[in-house]
Design an enzyme around this catalytic site. Structure first.
Site, PDB file in Angstrom:
ATOM      1  N   THR A   1      -5.123  -3.327  -7.944  1.00 55.87           N
ATOM      2  CA  THR A   1      -5.996  -4.491  -7.847  1.00 55.87           C
ATOM      3  C   THR A   1      -6.472  -4.563  -6.404  1.00 55.87           C
ATOM      4  O   THR A   1      -5.920  -3.906  -5.526  1.00 55.87           O
ATOM      5  CB  THR A   1      -5.232  -5.788  -8.188  1.00 55.87           C
TER       6      THR A   1
ATOM      7  N   VAL B   1       2.713  -2.561  -2.310  1.00 52.54           N
ATOM      8  CA  VAL B   1       1.911  -3.387  -1.416  1.00 52.54           C
ATOM      9  C   VAL B   1       0.742  -2.560  -0.889  1.00 52.54           C
ATOM     10  O   VAL B   1       0.930  -1.473  -0.331  1.00 52.54           O
ATOM     11  CB  VAL B   1       2.761  -3.915  -0.238  1.00 52.54           C
ATOM     12  N   LYS B   2      -0.445  -3.105  -1.092  1.00 54.59           N
ATOM     13  CA  LYS B   2      -1.638  -2.400  -0.623  1.00 54.59           C
ATOM     14  C   LYS B   2      -1.996  -2.899   0.768  1.00 54.59           C
ATOM     15  O   LYS B   2      -2.124  -4.110   0.993  1.00 54.59           O
ATOM     16  CB  LYS B   2      -2.784  -2.683  -1.577  1.00 54.59           C
ATOM     17  N   VAL B   3      -2.140  -1.959   1.682  1.00 56.98           N
ATOM     18  CA  VAL B   3      -2.357  -2.300   3.085  1.00 56.98           C
ATOM     19  C   VAL B   3      -3.562  -1.495   3.584  1.00 56.98           C
ATOM     20  O   VAL B   3      -3.631  -0.285   3.353  1.00 56.98           O
ATOM     21  CB  VAL B   3      -1.090  -1.948   3.915  1.00 56.98           C
TER      22      VAL B   3
END
Ligand SMILES: O=P(O)(O)OC[C@H]1O[C@](O)(CO)[C@@H](O)[C@@H]1O
Length: 226
Positions: free
Chosen positions: A27, A85-87
């Site tokens: 997402t 976790v998207k970073v």
């Protein structure tokens, strides 16, 4: 190559999961806003996706400093065991990734466009790296060539010492816009393609399949009426 669905839409996720090919979901803030998502529901929404999908679910931090990204990342990771976790690939993102990885929290480094960015993401401990394809095409550069370069460069090294739990880094072909992108990503050796629902549907469709099916059905009618 595995298929991730690039959406925050629960109906699309449930439908694709029922096809038996879904290995994960990505997402991003745009996708969440597209379904009319509210800030107060964000964590509950990610939890719901994690219950549907038997695989990694990327949820993005929108913080801009390392400390805030780490705080966000810890909160996101606490939602479900399959949260990634998207970073963003930037200096603060690298520092946050290093910290999150040291805590055993898997990170997907996003907004990655170049080989040096990908190598730095890998060094910082990213479990997944997401080179974008379509957005290069949007500015008249060859997104698939860039993806190929990232895959080749990452493949030149063993990064298992720097990723969470010593696991293999996986390259996610992101910003995928067509079945052609999907085919080429597979030929280039991408581990994963994250694909919008409409494109995923197109990946299983072909006019010759439809024509062949029509002919089989017509001929079977003849058999039934013989
Ligand atoms: O260029 P697009 O089609 O908006 O795609 C953006 C990409 O960014 C991501 O956030 C990267 O994982 C994906 O959700 C998506 O594939």
């Amino acid at each position: 190559m595995k298929f991730f669905l690039d959406t925050a839409d629960l109906k699309e996720i449930e439908e694709a999961a029922s096809w038996g090919v879904l290995a994960g979901v990505t997402t991003n803030p745009t996708l969440y806003s597209r379904i009319g998502g509210k800030l107060s529901d964000f964590h509950a929404h990610i939890k719901r996706i994690c219950e549907i999908v038997d695989g990694p679910v990327s949820a993005e931090s929108v913080a801009m400093t390392r400390d805030e990204i780490v705080r966000d990342g810890r909160e996101l990771a606490a939602i479900a065991p399959n949260v990634v976790v998207k970073v963003p690939t930037m200096i603060e993102g690298l520092a946050a990734t290093k910290q999150l990885a040291s805590e055993g929290i898997p990170v997907n480094m996003t907004l990655c466009f170049t080989v040096p960015q990908a190598i730095m993401a890998a060094r910082a401990g990213a479990r997944y790296i997401s080179p974008f394809v379509g957005r290069f095409d949007d500015i008249s550069e060859a997104g698939l060539d860039q993806l190929g370069d990232v895959i080749e460069a990452i493949g030149n090294y063993d990064f298992t010492d720097s990723t969470v739990g010593g696991e293999q880094i996986e390259i996610i072909a992101a910003s995928v816009r067509s079945a052609h992108h999907v085919a080429q990503a597979a030929l280039l050796g991408a581990d994963i393609a994250t694909v919008p629902f409409a494109t995923l549907k197109k990946c299983v469709q072909h006019p010759l399949t439809d024509r062949g099916l029509d002919a089989f059905l017509k001929d079977w009618e003849k058999v039934a009426n013989a």
